[in-house]
Design a protein around this motif. Structure first.
Motif, short mmCIF file in Angstrom:
data_model
loop_
_atom_site.label_atom_id
_atom_site.label_comp_id
_atom_site.label_asym_id
_atom_site.label_seq_id
_atom_site.Cartn_x
_atom_site.Cartn_y
_atom_site.Cartn_z
N LEU A 1 0.83 -1.21 0.00
CA LEU A 1 0.00 0.00 0.00
C LEU A 1 0.86 1.25 0.00
CD1 LEU A 1 -2.84 -1.00 2.47
CD2 LEU A 1 -2.95 -0.87 -0.03
N ALA A 2 1.97 1.24 0.73
CA ALA A 2 2.88 2.40 0.75
C ALA A 2 3.53 2.59 -0.60
CB ALA A 2 3.94 2.22 1.84
N ILE A 3 3.90 1.51 -1.26
CA ILE A 3 4.51 1.60 -2.58
C ILE A 3 3.51 2.16 -3.58
CG2 ILE A 3 5.45 0.26 -4.50
CD1 ILE A 3 6.69 -1.59 -2.33
N ALA A 4 2.28 1.68 -3.54
CA ALA A 4 1.24 2.16 -4.46
C ALA A 4 0.94 3.63 -4.21
CB ALA A 4 -0.01 1.32 -4.31
N ALA A 5 0.89 4.05 -2.95
CA ALA A 5 0.63 5.45 -2.63
C ALA A 5 1.75 6.34 -3.14
CB ALA A 5 0.46 5.62 -1.12
N SER A 6 2.99 5.90 -3.01
CA SER A 6 4.13 6.67 -3.48
C SER A 6 4.11 6.81 -5.00
CB SER A 6 5.43 6.00 -3.05
OG SER A 6 6.53 6.63 -3.62
N ALA A 7 3.68 5.77 -5.68
CA ALA A 7 3.65 5.78 -7.14
C ALA A 7 2.59 6.73 -7.68
CB ALA A 7 3.42 4.38 -7.67
N THR A 8 1.54 6.96 -6.92
CA THR A 8 0.43 7.77 -7.43
C THR A 8 0.32 9.15 -6.77
OG1 THR A 8 -1.09 6.72 -5.88
CG2 THR A 8 -0.92 5.76 -8.09
N ARG A 9 1.13 9.43 -5.78
CA ARG A 9 1.08 10.72 -5.09
C ARG A 9 1.66 11.80 -6.00
NH1 ARG A 9 4.28 11.40 0.38
NH2 ARG A 9 5.11 13.35 -0.34
N VAL A 10 0.87 12.82 -6.29
CA VAL A 10 1.31 13.90 -7.18
C VAL A 10 1.92 15.02 -6.35
CG1 VAL A 10 0.57 15.59 -8.89
CG2 VAL A 10 -0.43 13.30 -8.89
N LEU A 11 3.11 15.46 -6.77
CA LEU A 11 3.84 16.50 -6.05
C LEU A 11 4.18 17.66 -6.97
CD1 LEU A 11 6.49 14.21 -4.31
CD2 LEU A 11 4.38 15.08 -3.32
N LEU B 1 10.72 17.90 -18.34
CA LEU B 1 10.17 16.55 -18.53
C LEU B 1 8.69 16.46 -18.16
CD1 LEU B 1 12.96 14.21 -17.11
CD2 LEU B 1 12.10 14.23 -19.43
N PHE B 2 8.32 17.04 -17.02
CA PHE B 2 7.00 16.79 -16.45
C PHE B 2 6.08 18.00 -16.34
CE2 PHE B 2 9.87 13.66 -14.42
CZ PHE B 2 9.37 12.53 -15.05
N GLY B 3 6.63 19.18 -16.45
CA GLY B 3 5.81 20.36 -16.15
C GLY B 3 5.84 20.64 -14.66
N ARG B 4 4.82 21.28 -14.16
CA ARG B 4 4.82 21.71 -12.75
C ARG B 4 4.56 20.59 -11.76
NH1 ARG B 4 0.86 26.54 -12.35
NH2 ARG B 4 1.47 26.32 -10.19
N TYR B 5 3.91 19.52 -12.18
CA TYR B 5 3.53 18.44 -11.27
C TYR B 5 3.91 17.09 -11.85
CZ TYR B 5 0.82 22.14 -9.16
OH TYR B 5 0.45 23.32 -8.59
N ALA B 6 4.28 16.16 -10.96
CA ALA B 6 4.61 14.79 -11.37
C ALA B 6 4.37 13.88 -10.17
CB ALA B 6 6.06 14.70 -11.81
N THR B 7 4.29 12.59 -10.45
CA THR B 7 4.16 11.66 -9.33
C THR B 7 5.50 11.54 -8.63
OG1 THR B 7 4.70 9.68 -10.60
CG2 THR B 7 2.36 10.32 -10.52
N GLU B 8 5.43 11.17 -7.37
CA GLU B 8 6.65 11.00 -6.58
C GLU B 8 7.56 9.95 -7.22
OE1 GLU B 8 7.94 10.20 -1.95
OE2 GLU B 8 5.87 9.85 -2.55
N CYS B 9 6.97 8.91 -7.72
CA CYS B 9 7.73 7.84 -8.37
C CYS B 9 8.48 8.38 -9.60
CB CYS B 9 6.79 6.72 -8.76
SG CYS B 9 7.60 5.28 -9.43
#
Length: 60
Positions: free
Chosen positions: A7-17, A39-47
């Motif tokens: 669950l922590a891995i999945a949350a990290s992969a989808t958390r937008v920062l 590469l990503f613009g202003r926001y990207a996932t933590e992963c």
């Protein structure tokens, strides 16, 4: 033996920062921040950020 918290891995992969906030928090150099913004613009996932940042080796 280590347990993997899926669950922590999945949350990290989808958390937008915010790319800028991520770079401030992890003391990423300005040229590297500019690369991530291109590469990503202003926001990207933590992963995405963790896998695409290049850090200088730490001096001991």
């Amino acid at each position: 033996m280590h347990q993997i918290n899926h669950l922590a891995i999945a949350a990290s992969a989808t958390r937008v920062l915010s790319v800028v906030d991520f770079c401030k928090e992890y003391k990423i150099a300005k040229p590297e921040e500019a690369k991530l913004l291109r590469l990503f613009g202003r926001y990207a996932t933590e992963c995405e950020l963790r896998y695409n940042v290049t850090r200088e080796p730490r001096a001991h």
